[in-house]
Design an enzyme around this catalytic site. Structure first.
Site, PDB file in Angstrom:
ATOM      1  N   GLY A  54       0.821  -1.201   0.000  1.00  0.00           N
ATOM      2  CA  GLY A  54       0.000   0.000   0.000  1.00  0.00           C
ATOM      3  C   GLY A  54       0.852   1.246   0.000  1.00  0.00           C
ATOM      4  N   PRO A  55       0.233   2.387  -0.195  1.00  0.00           N
ATOM      5  CA  PRO A  55       0.979   3.651  -0.219  1.00  0.00           C
ATOM      6  C   PRO A  55       1.557   3.986   1.154  1.00  0.00           C
ATOM      7  CG  PRO A  55      -1.384   4.051  -0.335  1.00  0.00           C
ATOM      8  CD  PRO A  55      -1.204   2.583  -0.452  1.00  0.00           C
ATOM      9  N   VAL A  69      -0.188   4.375   5.447  1.00  0.00           N
ATOM     10  CA  VAL A  69      -1.492   3.746   5.697  1.00  0.00           C
ATOM     11  C   VAL A  69      -1.448   2.779   6.882  1.00  0.00           C
ATOM     12  CG1 VAL A  69      -2.289   3.971   3.326  1.00  0.00           C
ATOM     13  CG2 VAL A  69      -1.034   1.917   3.990  1.00  0.00           C
ATOM     14  N   GLY A  70      -0.264   2.633   7.508  1.00  0.00           N
ATOM     15  CA  GLY A  70      -0.183   1.830   8.730  1.00  0.00           C
ATOM     16  C   GLY A  70       0.342   0.425   8.550  1.00  0.00           C
ATOM     17  N   SER A 110      -4.749   3.226 -18.842  1.00  0.00           N
ATOM     18  CA  SER A 110      -6.062   3.447 -18.226  1.00  0.00           C
ATOM     19  C   SER A 110      -6.647   4.837 -18.495  1.00  0.00           C
ATOM     20  CB  SER A 110      -5.985   3.213 -16.717  1.00  0.00           C
ATOM     21  OG  SER A 110      -5.135   4.148 -16.096  1.00  0.00           O
ATOM     22  N   LYS A 133      -8.439   4.071  -6.904  1.00  0.00           N
ATOM     23  CA  LYS A 133      -9.005   5.121  -7.752  1.00  0.00           C
ATOM     24  C   LYS A 133     -10.326   5.645  -7.187  1.00  0.00           C
ATOM     25  CE  LYS A 133      -6.773   3.488 -11.994  1.00  0.00           C
ATOM     26  NZ  LYS A 133      -6.915   2.829 -13.305  1.00  0.00           N
TER      27      LYS A 133
END
Length: 785
Positions: A369-370, A373-374, A693, A736
């Site tokens: 994840g980015p 975020v924990g 995309s 997104k």
């Protein structure tokens, strides 16, 4: 051959002092032969064996000449010296290996006038060499010095002594003694030939004296070195025996043993209590016995001691007791982290299996994840929920595989790898080990750490993990490995295959506000010496921070903003500018954080035709993407700017081709594309962008431009466009959607084939959004204007 026969042979040879004018020659490879010596000689090669037979058939005289280069097989005149030694063959013995051994009495030097033949025998025309001997005081002094040097050298050289005993009694004359000494001295063959070619006896003795003196000096130096070594060894042996006696006396008196003995006993006591398996047990006790025999001052002593200390400090059979309580574990996970339901479910599943089947192997989870975020903090919560010890180390920038598997003990300063070091620190066989930033491993000439991790992160292989330093099997299967990454793209496929990937998407505004209230604000206030009862944040204030100052998938910048407000409140309270209790309101945020960083929402930017909003995935989470287009006079087809990658450029060309193909249906003048260029730009220009995309977004922007119609506000889209107008599925849908929610979008256009991804997104994220699932670009057009 009896002594009597040798004496008779010498008497016979002594009668004929004059050499024949022609002799058969045998070349010498190793060393020249000196006159006046009775010696054996091994002859090999058919040519030279026949030469010996021919010599015995005639007068028995044979010449021996040294070769200049012994490596050249073919004997030529230029490869033979011109001075040699003639001798009389006394006896021939045939050897079992086909060679012959001859006993030869060497008589005199000779000089070659001319080589007569080389085949089938080597023959030479020779002249006797008359040795110059003029006895005077100087020569007598040289002869005395020669005998004195011989005596000195023979005292220190046993081989020299034996040779002299055998031959000196039979040597009459100083010139023969000089020749004999030259033949047994350890000097080059060229120097021996040089002595053979000295016909003046005085000069010859001077040369031999020089060489003897050099030999004497070398022997003295050798004796000195030998004495030093003997003295050192004797001293060490003496110290060893004295220490052993002292140890025995102390033991009898009940006194304390020496430091080495204490270390030995301590290590043995620990090893006895470890209950080691066969290979580890044998190796540990072998090293222990080696330690007991070593001197404490030896460099190997410290290496062996450190190795044994490592073995003793590892948790070979130590496991942390696990009282697994699923409801309790859920409460711990919920208390430490808001949301993250997928992660929590997976951990609870793992704990359930452990409770039902305790012997089950460890698992490898990869949290992707980015930033912010924990991911890292989840690892600690998992360890707490499982009642296990926790150890974390970062793999970011690691380029040496020895960091994982250790260095071999042969290197100075060698130590085990990070995995074994972690087990030493936690002192248990079943901890939770977090490998942070696994996507940022490096590769260098020192090795590939990701390849070293293949064994560590495979439950089938890590049962017998061998660290290079330890070189013993250690079972890692009880460890729960958790890895973290921002993206999967840079993780090698074999390594990724060994891990169960759990994605942690970014948070929407409501989640961030809740996390801020529950965790970030209380932690920040405590860190800055403020009480939760004295400082409160209004929800509108938190919304203002999130909308105007931080826009990210994670929470790091949000926490920094809260910390900045806490610092200012702390300072102003001491300066009596504010009084407690204090409430942070929306209106006061500007006073604390300054002007807004993000002034307007993206949904308000669509003010003219030619602009569309797309949705993109990045390693930092989802993001919104504005596509701008204008018409300019010209005859080119398309101009692209905005740091676009090759795939994105292809998507833009496909979009243009499709728009031109349906332009007539939309009532667009066909000459528009002939007289104008479409310039398409994707801000921000400095940020590289790529991927398929944005295909329908670019097509929507162009359609808006050529029709002169503005797109709906609050509309965002994502999807790949094919050349015939089909809308193809894309990835990163959850990220997104979070980005769209964060940007206050209202309607989302998605490919029909992404319906399954949409169904997996929680309802609270989808709340307030209208979704249009499309299969073709014609379906997209219906929702644009």
């Amino acid at each position: 051959m009896s002594k009597l026969e040798i004496e008779d042979a010498k008497t016979l040879v002594a009668l004929g002092k004059v050499l024949p004018p022609k002799v058969f020659v045998v070349p010498m490879k190793a060393r020249p032969v000196f006159p006046g010596i009775f010696m054996p000689l091994i002859i090999e090669g058919e040519k030279y064996k026949k030469t010996v037979e021919k010599v015995l058939e005639t007068d028995g005289y044979m010449g021996m000449i040294l070769m200049r280069n012994p490596e050249i097989e073919e004997v030529e005149a230029r490869n033979l010296y011109r001075v040699g030694t003639a001798g009389k063959i006394i006896k021939k013995i045939n050897l079992p290996d086909g060679k012959i051994n001859i006993f030869i009495n060497t008589l005199k030097r000779f000089e070659v006038k001319k080589f007569l033949s080389f085949d089938p025998f080597i023959t030479a025309a020779i002249t006797d060499v008359e040795e110059k001997i003029r006895m005077d005081n100087e020569l007598q002094a040289l002869i005395r010095a020669l005998y004195s040097e011989i005596k000195d050298v023979s005292e220190d050289n046993p081989f020299f002594t034996e040779e002299i005993k055998l031959n000196m009694a039979n040597l009459d004359g100083a010139e023969k003694v000089a020749d004999f000494i030259s033949s047994i001295l350890n000097i080059d063959r060229e120097k021996q030939q040089e002595i053979l070619e000295i016909f003046d006896v005085k000069k010859r003795i001077e040369k031999v004296l020089t060489l003897l003196h050099r030999e004497k000096e070398l022997l003295l130096l050798q004796k000195k070195i030998q004495d030093q070594i003997t003295e050192k060894v004797t001293k060490q042996q003496r110290e060893f025996f004295l220490k052993e006696q002292l140890k025995a006396i102390k033991k009898e008196l009940g006194l304390e043993v020496d430091a080495k003995g204490k270390e030995y006993n301590k290590v043995k006591e620990i090893l006895d209590g470890l209950e080691l398996e066969e290979e580890v047990h044998d190796k540990a006790y072998e090293e222990l016995e080696k330690l007991g025999l070593m001197d404490t001052h030896s460099p190997e002593y410290a290496v062996t001691r450190n190795y044994l200390e490592t073995i003793c400090s590892l948790p070979w059979n130590t496991l942390t007791e696990q009282d697994i309580d699923i409801p309790k574990a859920r409460r711990i996970l919920d208390k430490d982290h808001y949301d993250l339901d997928e992660v929590k479910e997976r951990i609870l599943e793992f704990l359930s299996i452990k409770k039902l089947r305790p012997q089950s192997k460890g698992s490898i989870l990869c949290l992707v994840g980015p930033p912010g975020v924990g991911k890292t903090s989840v690892g600690k919560s998992i360890a707490r929920a499982m009642n296990r010890k926790f150890f974390r180390f970062s793999l970011g920038g690691m380029r040496d595989e020895a960091e994982i598997k250790g260095h071999r003990r042969t290197y100075i300063g060698a130590m085990p790898g990070k995995i074994i070091q972690a087990l030493k620190i936690v002192s248990t066989k079943n901890p939770v080990i977090m490998l942070d930033e696994i996507d940022k491993l490096g590769v260098s000439f020192q090795g590939d750490p990701s390849s070293a991790l293949l064994e560590v992160l495979d439950p089938e292989q890590n049962v017998q993990f061998r660290d290079h330093y330890l070189d013993l099997p250690f079972d890692l299967s009880s460890i729960l490995f958790i890895t973290t990454a921002n993206t999967l793209d840079t993780i090698p496929a074999p390594l990724l295959d060994r891990m169960e990937v759990i994605r942690l998407s970014g948070y929407i505004e409501e989640e961030k506000i809740e996390i801020g209230r529950r965790y970030i604000i209380p932690r920040s206030l405590e860190k800055h010496g403020l009480k939760s009862s004295n400082v409160k944040f209004e929800k509108s204030a938190l919304k203002e921070i999130l909308r105007g100052y931080v826009k990210e998938a994670g929470l790091r910048n949000f926490e920094k903003s809260v910390d900045k407000i806490s610092r200012k409140i702390a300072r102003r309270s001491l300066e009596k500018e504010i009084r407690f209790p204090y409430i942070v309101k929306k209106e006061s945020i500007k006073d604390f954080l300054g002007e807004r960083v993000f002034v307007e929402e993206i949904s308000q930017k669509i003010k003219r035709p030619g602009i569309a909003v797309g949705l993109a995935w990045t390693p930092l989470g989802g993001a919104t993407l504005t596509v701008e287009s204008i018409l300019i006079p010209g005859n080119e087809e398309l101009k692209l700017t905005g740091s676009l990658g090759d795939v994105m450029k292809e998507s833009a060309n496909i979009a243009l081709s499709f728009v031109r193909s349906i332009a007539k249906e939309l009532g667009v003048d066909g000459n528009l594309f002939e007289k104008n260029i479409i310039h398409l730009h994707v801000p921000a220009g400095a940020t590289p962008k790529d991927g398929p995309s944005a295909g329908i977004t670019m097509a929507a922007a162009m359609l808006s431009l050529v029709t002169g119609k503005k797109l709906k506000s609050g509309l965002a889209m994502t999807g790949e466009l094919s050349l015939i107008g089909n809308v193809l599925p894309v990835g990163g849908i959850k990220e997104k959607m979070i980005a769209a929610k964060r940007a206050s979008m209202k309607e989302i256009i998605l490919p029909e084939e992404n319906r399954k991804d949409l169904n997996e997104i929680p309802d609270y994220i989808k709340k307030g959004l209208t979704f249009h699932l499309v299969g073709t670009m014609n379906d997209v057009v219906q929702h644009l204007f």
